[in-house]
Design an enzyme around this catalytic site. Structure first.
Site, PDB file in Angstrom:
ATOM      1  CD  GLU A   1       2.230  -8.584   1.929  1.00  0.00           C
ATOM      2  OE1 GLU A   1       3.036  -9.533   1.488  1.00  0.00           O
ATOM      3  OE2 GLU A   1       1.659  -7.829   1.383  1.00  0.00           O
TER       4      GLU A   1
ATOM      5  CD  GLU B   1       3.145  -6.760  -4.195  1.00  0.00           C
ATOM      6  OE1 GLU B   1       2.860  -7.191  -5.465  1.00  0.00           O
ATOM      7  OE2 GLU B   1       3.441  -7.258  -3.268  1.00  0.00           O
TER       8      GLU B   1
HETATM    9  C1  GLA Z   1       2.690 -10.120  -1.985  1.00  0.00           C
HETATM   10  C2  GLA Z   1       1.284  -9.790  -1.790  1.00  0.00           C
HETATM   11  C3  GLA Z   1       0.555 -10.438  -0.830  1.00  0.00           C
HETATM   12  C4  GLA Z   1       0.748 -12.059  -1.171  1.00  0.00           C
HETATM   13  C5  GLA Z   1       2.220 -12.264  -1.172  1.00  0.00           C
HETATM   14  C6  GLA Z   1       2.608 -13.760  -1.582  1.00  0.00           C
HETATM   15  O1  GLA Z   1       3.461  -9.486  -1.133  1.00  0.00           O
HETATM   16  O2  GLA Z   1       1.060  -8.355  -1.471  1.00  0.00           O
HETATM   17  O3  GLA Z   1      -0.625 -10.310  -1.154  1.00  0.00           O
HETATM   18  O4  GLA Z   1       0.172 -12.503  -2.428  1.00  0.00           O
HETATM   19  O5  GLA Z   1       2.859 -11.480  -2.315  1.00  0.00           O
HETATM   20  O6  GLA Z   1       1.876 -14.660  -1.119  1.00  0.00           O
END
Ligand code: GLA
Length: 356
Positions: A245, A132
């Site tokens: 994710e 990110e």
């Molecule tokens: C982001 C991060 C993850 C996690 C999520 C929320 O997407 O990449 O590591 O912390 O937020 O839990």
């Protein structure tokens, strides 16, 4: 494993099926994990603050627990996000009372990477080396002069150098794992452009980036065409793709044309009720979205190697604490493939069936 009803088994010819797990809740998912999953992601356990809270003092107990489970299951781990601005402890950015020089930060990243790799390399198939790092205007305090990069503490002190240091160190100490850049909002054209630029610029500087992690958090109904377009754009760069994710909450699917309400606004209650009330229609819509997403992922299985949900079942999801926006009340969310009691949602059967 009951092979007639296993996501991992049904998807063997397409990609791995993964779940992000926490050392705190992993035991309660034993059955689901061994029945449906063949990849584990460390949720927070390999982040910088979790593994080196003080310089040179490494803490591996939590991560060890997840690696132990992976070994027991006979699967490899997606090792997640050692370099992420949110979870980097302050000491890295300091040299006594002064801000640390970039070279010191790079040395620290290298020492950290070496320690993680020496301990876990044998069980890791992919690292989210950097997480990110692109600009997101929603985080106003992290908007600087760059139209591409997040103005994090890392970026303020090192420009993009911290990412170069992270990828170079990972390549040196983990030569056999796939190295990923991971990010969100990856199918939004504006954010996608920034991600493409970041990966291109790092590669031009000689970094080895094998893949891109598409987070796929769906807060609103996904634009399926934009997902396909994005997969093609990233794949055209010669990147392997992982969905890293995945969750489908639709929690922000409300009319936001007026912006978010403040608690004193007279429409606040109505807004919040709509956003947080689960109806059979909303469950059915989420189910259909999961089926459609897996259809898309299957159709790109030549470039997608792994699809991971952020959590296992609805009794433990980060979205319960996240909320629609920081100032709004939180509401229970149901974004995963398995229910609070661990039973599969209807889409699980449909997703398995579609893979046959
Ligand atoms: C982001 C991060 C993850 C996690 C999520 C929320 O997407 O990449 O590591 O912390 O937020 O839990």
């Amino acid at each position: 494993m009951n092979m007639d009803f296993s996501l991992a088994y049904a998807y063997e010819k397409y990609f791995k099926i993964g779940a992000a797990v926490s050392h705190l809740s992993i035991d309660r998912y034993d059955e689901l994990l061994s029945q449906h999953f063949n990849s584990l992601t460390t949720e927070n356990e390999l982040k910088y603050d979790a593994t080196e809270p003080e310089e040179g003092k490494f803490t591996f107990e939590a991560a060890d627990k997840i690696f132990g489970k992976a070994r027991q299951m006979g699967v490899k781990v997606r090792a997640h996000a050692p370099v992420w601005h949110w979870s980097t402890p302050d000491w890295i950015f300091k040299d006594g009372d002064k801000p640390a020089a970039p070279e010191l930060i790079y040395e620290r990243i290298e020492a950290h990477t070496k320690a993680l790799c020496e301990r876990y390399n044998d069980d890791v198939y992919a690292w989210d080396v950097v997480n990110e790092a692109t600009l997101d205007e929603m985080h106003k305090d992290q908007v600087g002069d760059s139209p591409v990069y997040r103005n994090s503490e890392y970026f303020k002190l090192c420009g993009t150098g911290f990412m170069e240091a992270a990828f170079r160190a990972m390549e040196k100490y983990s030569p056999n794992a796939q190295l990923f850049y991971n990010d969100y909002g990856e199918c939004d054209p504006k954010r996608r452009e920034r991600i493409v630029t970041l990966i291109r610029e790092l590669r031009e500087k000689g970094c080895r980036i094998d893949g891109f992690g598409m987070q796929q958090h769906h807060f609103v109904k996904p634009d399926f065409d934009e997902i396909k377009r994005s997969i093609e754009i990233y794949a055209d760069m010669g990147l392997r793709l992982h969905v890293t994710e995945l969750d489908v909450s639709l929690m922000a699917t409300v009319d936001q044309s007026r912006g978010l309400p403040k608690p004193e606004d007279e429409w606040f209650d109505d807004f919040f009720r709509k956003a947080s009330t689960m109806t059979p229609e909303r469950f059915a819509e989420m189910d259909d979205i999961y089926v459609k997403l897996f259809e898309i992922y299957r159709s790109y299985s030549d470039v997608i190697d792994s699809v991971t949900t952020w959590g296992v079942a609805d009794d433990n999801t980060w979205l319960d604490q996240f909320g629609i926006a920081p100032d709004l009340p939180k509401a229970k969310q149901y974004p995963l493939l398995f229910d609070t009691d661990h039973s599969p949602k209807p889409c699980v059967g449909r997703i398995i069936e579609a893979a046959r």
